[in-house]
Design a protein around this motif. Structure first.
Motif, mmCIF file in Angstrom:
data_model
loop_
_atom_site.group_PDB
_atom_site.id
_atom_site.type_symbol
_atom_site.label_atom_id
_atom_site.label_comp_id
_atom_site.label_asym_id
_atom_site.label_seq_id
_atom_site.Cartn_x
_atom_site.Cartn_y
_atom_site.Cartn_z
ATOM 1 N N VAL A 215 0.687 -6.594 -0.132
ATOM 2 C CA VAL A 215 0.900 -6.257 -1.538
ATOM 3 C C VAL A 215 1.443 -7.489 -2.260
ATOM 4 O O VAL A 215 2.037 -8.371 -1.641
ATOM 5 N N PRO A 216 1.251 -7.579 -3.592
ATOM 6 C CA PRO A 216 1.794 -8.721 -4.340
ATOM 7 C C PRO A 216 3.316 -8.765 -4.260
ATOM 8 O O PRO A 216 3.981 -7.728 -4.224
ATOM 9 N N ALA A 236 8.801 3.818 4.568
ATOM 10 C CA ALA A 236 8.090 2.775 3.845
ATOM 11 C C ALA A 236 8.824 1.465 4.096
ATOM 12 O O ALA A 236 10.062 1.424 4.116
ATOM 13 N N ASN A 237 8.077 0.398 4.305
ATOM 14 C CA ASN A 237 8.650 -0.887 4.675
ATOM 15 C C ASN A 237 8.003 -2.018 3.883
ATOM 16 O O ASN A 237 6.798 -1.987 3.618
ATOM 17 N N LEU A 238 8.799 -3.007 3.544
ATOM 18 C CA LEU A 238 8.299 -4.245 2.955
ATOM 19 C C LEU A 238 8.909 -5.418 3.707
ATOM 20 O O LEU A 238 10.121 -5.456 3.948
ATOM 21 N N ARG A 239 8.049 -6.383 4.083
ATOM 22 C CA ARG A 239 8.508 -7.544 4.833
ATOM 23 C C ARG A 239 7.950 -8.817 4.198
ATOM 24 O O ARG A 239 6.810 -8.827 3.704
ATOM 25 N N ARG A 283 0.375 12.053 1.425
ATOM 26 C CA ARG A 283 1.568 12.076 2.266
ATOM 27 C C ARG A 283 2.772 11.436 1.585
ATOM 28 O O ARG A 283 3.907 11.921 1.733
ATOM 29 N N PHE A 284 2.588 10.343 0.838
ATOM 30 C CA PHE A 284 3.725 9.593 0.310
ATOM 31 C C PHE A 284 3.905 9.746 -1.200
ATOM 32 O O PHE A 284 4.746 9.050 -1.776
ATOM 33 N N ALA A 285 3.180 10.643 -1.826
ATOM 34 C CA ALA A 285 3.384 10.891 -3.255
ATOM 35 C C ALA A 285 4.810 11.409 -3.474
ATOM 36 O O ALA A 285 5.241 12.365 -2.830
ATOM 37 N N ARG A 293 4.609 1.847 -5.490
ATOM 38 C CA ARG A 293 4.098 0.471 -5.567
ATOM 39 C C ARG A 293 3.114 0.199 -4.427
ATOM 40 O O ARG A 293 2.052 -0.417 -4.635
ATOM 41 N N ILE A 294 3.456 0.637 -3.233
ATOM 42 C CA ILE A 294 2.573 0.423 -2.085
ATOM 43 C C ILE A 294 1.288 1.219 -2.238
ATOM 44 O O ILE A 294 0.183 0.709 -2.002
#
Length: 439
Positions: A215-216, A236-239, A283-285, A293-294
Motif C-alpha cells: 500500500v502507499p 491488520a498490520n502495516l510494516r 470480513r474487515f468492513a 485504508r488497506i
C-alpha cells in the motif's frame, strides 16, 4: 541469465555409459551427480543452486512464474542462517537490503500503543529480527549471486518425471523433455513437483489465513511494525519497506485445523483473487484502525497474495533421485519465525551432503538425518499459536490487550523474548570442505 540447450543424448555401451555432460558412469557403481534440476526460484531454490555451483555441481532452476517475482512481505534471517549467509559471502548484501524496521508495536483502534517490542542485538529473539528483509529483495540477492553460473528458466514447470538407473527424464509443461541426475523440489507449501513423486505428504492446517499486499506510504507511517488486533479473530498490520511503500497484512482465524492430504486445497487456497478481495471487504468492513485504508488499496495492489497457513508433514524427504527442501519439505509456517532460516540452512546442508558423497542415496539420508531434528523444533509452535494472539470474542480481545500492556514492560518483555524465541540457534552447522569459499 543464460539459457541452456538440450543436452546430447546418452550413448550406452555394454560395460559403461557415457551420460549427459560427458561423464563416465560404470554400471552398478554410484557416481556423484553433475546436473541437478531445482524447481522454485524463491529462497531455498536459488540458495541450493548457489551451494551446488560452489561444489562444482551444475544446477538448472525452473520457475513457473513468467518473470522474477519482486513482491513479498517481510521475512527474517535468524540464528545459524546468518552464518550460512556469512559463508556464502552474502551477509553484507542482505544487511544492506534490510527494511529498517525498528520493532513491533501493538496498537489500539486510535493507533495508541499497547506494547512495544523493539529490535534487540540478538540474532534470534523478538518478533522483529535484527535482519528483516523483503522476500523479493532476498530472492533477488540470491539470484544475482548465481545467474552467471546457473541456468534459470521462467514460465515453466515440471509436468512428469520418469526415473531410471541413470537419472530422471523430466517432461515440462512447455519446454522440451530433458534428463537430469537428480531433481529437488523447492517450490513451496503446495509444491506441484512434490505431488508427482510423494503421495504420503500431509498439511497440518493451523486455522489461520493471511493476505498480503503493498500500500502507499503516508506521512503518518513510521518504521515500526504496527499490529492491530481486531474483533472476531482478525488482525491488520502495516510494516515498513525500503522502497517508499508499506507492506500490509490482514489475518483471520478459521475453524480449519488438523491434518489433511497435501493435494487437498481449503480456505483461501480455493479462492480466486477477485473472490478473495470480496471476502476481505466483507470480513474487515468496519474493523477499525487502518483497515479501510488497506481495503481501499486492494484493487490497485498488483502483488496481492493470500494463503491458508499450514505446516508440511512429510514422512520422507527423498524418493530415489528426487528430493524435497525448503517449504516443500517442511514448511514451518510464517508464524514460526523460522521459514526463511530453515530454507537457507537446509539448502546448505543438502548441497554439502551431495558434495561429500558419491552416492545420492547416502547424501539424501545424511541430509535428512541432520536437518529433521532442527525442522521439528522449528515446527514446534508455542501453545495456543496462533489462536491466542487472535481471539474471536470481545472478552478474549480485552484480555489480550491487558496481557500486551503487561508484556510490553521491560522485565516481562525480556522474559517473554527468551521464552518464545524461535530455536534458530539450535543447530550445529557442518563444515563441508567443498563448499568453502575460494579466495
Amino acid at each position: 541469465m543464460r539459457g541452456g540447450g538440450r543436452p546430447a543424448p546418452c550413448s550406452r555401451g555394454r560395460a559403461e555409459r557415457l551420460c549427459e555432460g560427458g561423464r563416465l558412469r560404470a554400471e552398478g557403481r554410484a557416481v556423484p551427480p553433475t546436473h541437478v534440476l531445482i524447481t522454485g526460484a524463491s529462497i531455498a531454490g536459488p540458495s541450493l543452486a548457489f551451494w551446488l555451483h560452489r561444489a562444482g555441481i551444475r544446477a538448472t532452476i525452473v520457475e513457473r512464474a513468467p518473470a522474477f517475482r519482486s513482491g513479498g512481505q517481510n521475512i527474517d534471517v535468524r540464528g545459524v542462517a546468518r552464518e550460512v549467509l556469512r559463508r556464502a559471502g552474502l551477509e553484507d548484501a542482505v544487511a544492506a537490503a534490510t527494511t529498517g524496521e525498528r520493532g513491533t508495536r501493538f496498537v489500539s483502534a486510535d493507533d495508541s500503543s499497547l506494547a512495544e517490542f523493539p529490535v534487540t542485538g540478538s540474532e534470534t529473539d523478538g518478533p522483529t529480527a535484527g535482519m528483516e528483509v523483503l522476500r523479493g529483495d532476498l530472492a533477488r540477492i540470491l539470484l544475482d549471486a548465481v545467474q552467471a553460473d546457473v541456468e534459470i528458466v521462467h514460465g515453466d514447470r515440471v509436468a512428469a518425471m520418469h526415473e531410471d538407473a541413470d537419472g530422471v527424464a523430466v517432461e515440462f509443461e512447455h519446454g522440451a523433455p530433458r534428463r537430469f541426475d537428480l531433481v529437488v523440489a523447492a517450490d513451496g507449501l503446495r509444491s506441484s513437483t512434490r505431488a508427482l513423486a510423494f503421495d504420503d505428504v500431509r498439511i497440518r492446517s493451523l486455522g489461520l489465513e493471511m493476505s498480503y499486499l503493498t500500500v502507499p506510504r503516508t506521512a503518518a507511517d513510521d518504521d515500526w511494525w504496527r499490529w492491530y488486533p481486531a474483533a472476531g479473530g482478525g488482525s491488520a498490520n502495516l510494516r515498513p519497506d525500503r522502497h517508499g511503500t508499506m507492506r500490509a497484512l490482514l489475518t483471520e482465524t478459521t475453524d480449519d485445523r488438523g491434518e489433511h492430504p497435501a493435494a487437498e486445497r481449503r480456505g483461501a487456497s480455493t479462492r480466486s483473487a477477485a473472490e478473495q478481495r470480496a471476502h476481505l471487504r466483507r470480513r474487515f468492513a468496519g474493523a477499525g484502525w487502518e483497515s479501510e485504508r488497506i481495503l481501499a488499496a486492494l484493487d490497485d495492489a498488483g502483488d496481492l497474495y493470500f494463503e491458508s497457513i499450514g505446516q508440511v508433514k512429510a514422512p520422507r524427504w527423498s524418493s530415489g533421485r528426487i528430493a524435497l527442501t525448503g517449504d516443500a519439505a517442511w514448511c514451518a509456517s510464517p508464524v514460526s519465525g523460522m521459514g526463511t532460516s530453515l530454507g537457507l540452512v537446509g539448502a546448505y546442508v543438502l548441497a554439502g551432503e551431495l558434495a561429500s558423497s558419491d552416492d545420492h542415496r547416502a547424501a539424501f539420508a545424511a541430509y535428512e538425518r541432520r536437518m529433521r531434528p532442527y525442522v521439528e523444533r522449528g515446527q514446534d509452535l508455542p501453545p495456543g499459536t496462533p489462536q491466542l494472539a487472535n481471539p474471536r470474542s470481545r472478552p478474549g480481545l480485552a484480555l489480550l490487550r491487558t496481557v500486551l500492556r503487561a508484556a510490553g514492560t521491560p522485565p516481562v518483555r525480556a522474559a517473554i523474548g527468551r521464552l518464545f524465541a524461535p530455536p534458530a540457534d539450535e543447530f550445529a552447522l557442518p563444515d563441508y570442505p567443498r563448499l568453502q569459499r575460494v579466495a
